[in-house]
Design a protein around this motif. Structure first.
Motif, short mmCIF file in Angstrom:
data_model
loop_
_atom_site.label_atom_id
_atom_site.label_comp_id
_atom_site.label_asym_id
_atom_site.label_seq_id
_atom_site.Cartn_x
_atom_site.Cartn_y
_atom_site.Cartn_z
N LEU A 110 0.83 -1.21 0.00
CA LEU A 110 0.00 0.00 0.00
C LEU A 110 0.87 1.26 0.00
CD1 LEU A 110 -3.08 0.65 0.14
CD2 LEU A 110 -2.77 0.96 2.59
N LEU A 111 1.91 1.28 0.83
CA LEU A 111 2.78 2.46 0.92
C LEU A 111 3.61 2.64 -0.35
CD1 LEU A 111 3.89 2.17 4.66
CD2 LEU A 111 2.35 3.88 3.67
N LEU A 112 4.07 1.55 -0.94
CA LEU A 112 4.80 1.65 -2.21
C LEU A 112 3.89 2.21 -3.29
CD1 LEU A 112 6.78 -1.73 -2.24
CD2 LEU A 112 7.70 0.55 -1.77
N HIS A 113 2.65 1.72 -3.33
CA HIS A 113 1.68 2.21 -4.32
C HIS A 113 1.41 3.70 -4.11
CE1 HIS A 113 -1.85 2.24 -6.92
NE2 HIS A 113 -2.55 2.78 -5.94
N ALA A 114 1.23 4.11 -2.85
CA ALA A 114 0.94 5.52 -2.56
C ALA A 114 2.11 6.41 -2.95
CB ALA A 114 0.62 5.68 -1.07
N ALA A 115 3.33 5.89 -2.83
CA ALA A 115 4.53 6.67 -3.18
C ALA A 115 4.88 6.57 -4.66
CB ALA A 115 5.71 6.21 -2.33
N ARG A 116 4.03 5.88 -5.43
CA ARG A 116 4.23 5.70 -6.87
C ARG A 116 5.53 4.95 -7.18
NH1 ARG A 116 0.35 8.53 -9.53
NH2 ARG A 116 -0.68 10.24 -8.43
N ILE A 117 5.88 4.02 -6.31
CA ILE A 117 7.00 3.13 -6.57
C ILE A 117 6.47 1.94 -7.37
CG2 ILE A 117 8.81 1.70 -5.54
CD1 ILE A 117 9.16 4.64 -4.89
N PRO A 118 7.06 1.61 -8.52
CA PRO A 118 6.54 0.49 -9.31
C PRO A 118 6.57 -0.81 -8.51
CG PRO A 118 8.30 1.64 -10.48
CD PRO A 118 8.23 2.26 -9.14
N THR A 119 5.43 -1.45 -8.37
CA THR A 119 5.30 -2.69 -7.62
C THR A 119 4.16 -3.48 -8.24
OG1 THR A 119 5.20 -3.61 -5.37
CG2 THR A 119 3.71 -1.78 -5.86
N PRO A 120 4.19 -4.81 -8.22
CA PRO A 120 3.12 -5.57 -8.87
C PRO A 120 1.77 -5.29 -8.25
CG PRO A 120 5.01 -6.98 -8.41
CD PRO A 120 5.26 -5.68 -7.70
N PRO A 121 0.69 -5.35 -9.05
CA PRO A 121 -0.67 -5.24 -8.50
C PRO A 121 -0.86 -6.26 -7.37
CG PRO A 121 -0.74 -5.16 -10.89
CD PRO A 121 0.67 -5.49 -10.52
N THR A 122 -1.52 -5.80 -6.31
CA THR A 122 -1.60 -6.58 -5.07
C THR A 122 -3.01 -6.50 -4.50
OG1 THR A 122 0.72 -6.09 -4.60
CG2 THR A 122 -0.61 -6.82 -2.76
N TRP A 123 -3.43 -7.60 -3.87
CA TRP A 123 -4.72 -7.66 -3.19
C TRP A 123 -4.54 -8.34 -1.84
CZ3 TRP A 123 -3.58 -8.91 -8.12
CH2 TRP A 123 -4.23 -8.21 -9.15
N ALA A 124 -5.28 -7.91 -0.84
CA ALA A 124 -5.32 -8.57 0.46
C ALA A 124 -6.77 -8.63 0.90
CB ALA A 124 -4.48 -7.82 1.49
N THR A 125 -7.28 -9.84 1.05
CA THR A 125 -8.69 -10.01 1.40
C THR A 125 -8.87 -11.19 2.33
OG1 THR A 125 -10.90 -10.47 0.51
CG2 THR A 125 -9.04 -11.39 -0.70
N GLU A 126 -9.87 -11.08 3.20
CA GLU A 126 -10.20 -12.17 4.12
C GLU A 126 -11.25 -13.11 3.53
OE1 GLU A 126 -10.94 -10.98 8.21
OE2 GLU A 126 -9.93 -9.06 7.82
N SER A 127 -11.73 -12.81 2.33
CA SER A 127 -12.79 -13.59 1.69
C SER A 127 -12.17 -14.56 0.68
CB SER A 127 -13.78 -12.66 0.99
OG SER A 127 -14.62 -13.39 0.12
N LEU A 128 -12.34 -15.86 0.92
CA LEU A 128 -11.85 -16.85 -0.03
C LEU A 128 -12.56 -16.70 -1.37
CD1 LEU A 128 -10.12 -19.32 -0.72
CD2 LEU A 128 -11.91 -20.77 0.28
#
Length: 323
Positions: A110-128
């Motif tokens: 989340l922090l890398l994304h907010a700082a516009r650092i290139p990072t792979p698309p990411t998801w975090a969820t508690e729902s299977l």
């Protein structure tokens, strides 16, 4: 008399010996302490902490090398000790806030994304069910995923999800092995044969050395058998690693980066180099083998010179924190 630095570690070995030797060169003492042995006791001293070996005093500085795993309550207490030391005016390198940001992979992303650092698309969820929908959608777009433990390290527990090299990898039951949380990230296929990633070490906001971790396996951690090779610290690698460390507020960091693979027909492309992970208690034995200068000495010099404002030639009188 020189300063006394608490080296917070759950494991005494090569890294702690390197740090203690570097501190001795600077006229300081490095004392290894396990955060599990520290405690809060408001009757014991004015500051309310008990740090083994320090009596009623506090360390002049703390260098965090490692924190043992444990229950949520145990880890909370250990991080709480680091938070308290910082609030009491003790320089903590890296402090608890930075460690919390890097240990929690979803917060790192989340922090890398907010700082516009290139990072792979990411998801975090508690729902299977939601994780399965993400895997299906991304698979249709040509992307396999990697399922990672939120608090994992050394490449342990990583699982492929989706189709890779003609083999389909199903999403496992996240309740059994992943604490009921799916942390998913785009899988980056190897851009060369064999595959590799970069580990860049950042100290005091500056990238100082780099290595390539090369492996025929898709996991490139040294603990999983990858070999270390020297790597040129290019301007792009340095800027990305420094930006990642800054985004997480790190004194020092091991930043893992990967090249993006060539785009497949019909797949969404993300060109260039991407930051995969940021390590707040990074090991450096592997990168030391391909680095000419002493890394432990560089860490100690940054702690003393930047955080404590002590030069190599200055007198270093011990700071008193007595009641």
């Amino acid at each position: 008399m020189g300063l006394t630095v608490a080296i917070m570690t759950d494991e005494i070995g090569w890294h702690t010996r390197q740090l203690q030797a570097a501190l001795r060169v600077r006229g300081c003492i490095g004392r290894c302490i396990d955060l599990a042995d520290c405690r809060i006791d408001t009757t014991a001293a004015w500051h309310g902490l008990v740090i083994p070996g320090f009596g009623r005093e506090l360390p002049d500085a703390v260098l965090v090398r490692g924190i043992a795993g444990g229950s949520f309550e145990q880890v909370t207490k250990r991080l709480g000790v680091l938070h308290a030391l910082r609030e009491l005016g003790v320089p903590v390198y890296n402090d608890a806030r930075a460690i919390e940001r890097s240990v929690d992979k979803s917060m790192t992303s989340l922090l890398l994304h907010a700082a516009r650092i290139p990072t792979p698309p990411t998801w975090a969820t508690e729902s299977l069910a939601q994780a399965q929908r993400i895997a299906i959608r991304e698979g249709a777009a040509g992307h396999a995923l990697v399922l990672k433990p939120l608090f994992g390290s050394q490449g342990k527990g990583l699982r492929l999800v989706g189709e890779v090299d003609g083999v389909h990898h199903a999403l496992p039951d996240i309740d059994k092995a992943y604490g009921g949380l799916a942390y998913l990230q785009h899988f980056l296929p190897a851009a060369a044969t064999p595959g590799f990633d970069w580990r860049v070490l950042v100290i005091g906001g500056r990238a100082v050395t780099a290595m390539r971790r090369v492996s025929a396996h898709w996991i490139h951690n040294v603990a999983q058998g990858a070999r270390c090779e020297p790597a040129e610290l290019t301007t792009e690698l340095a800027q990305l690693a420094e930006g990642a460390a800054q985004a997480l507020g790190m004194d020092y960091a091991g930043v893992d980066l990967m090249p993006s693979p060539p785009a497949r027909p019909g797949a969404r492309s993300r060109d260039g180099i991407q930051v995969i992970e940021v390590n707040g208690a990074a090991a450096w034995q592997g990168v030391q083998r391909v680095t000419r200068f002493n890394i432990a000495a560089a860490l100690v010099d940054d702690l003393l010179g930047r955080r404590l404002a002590l030069s190599d030639g200055s007198g270093r009188s011990k700071v008193s924190r007595r009641a």
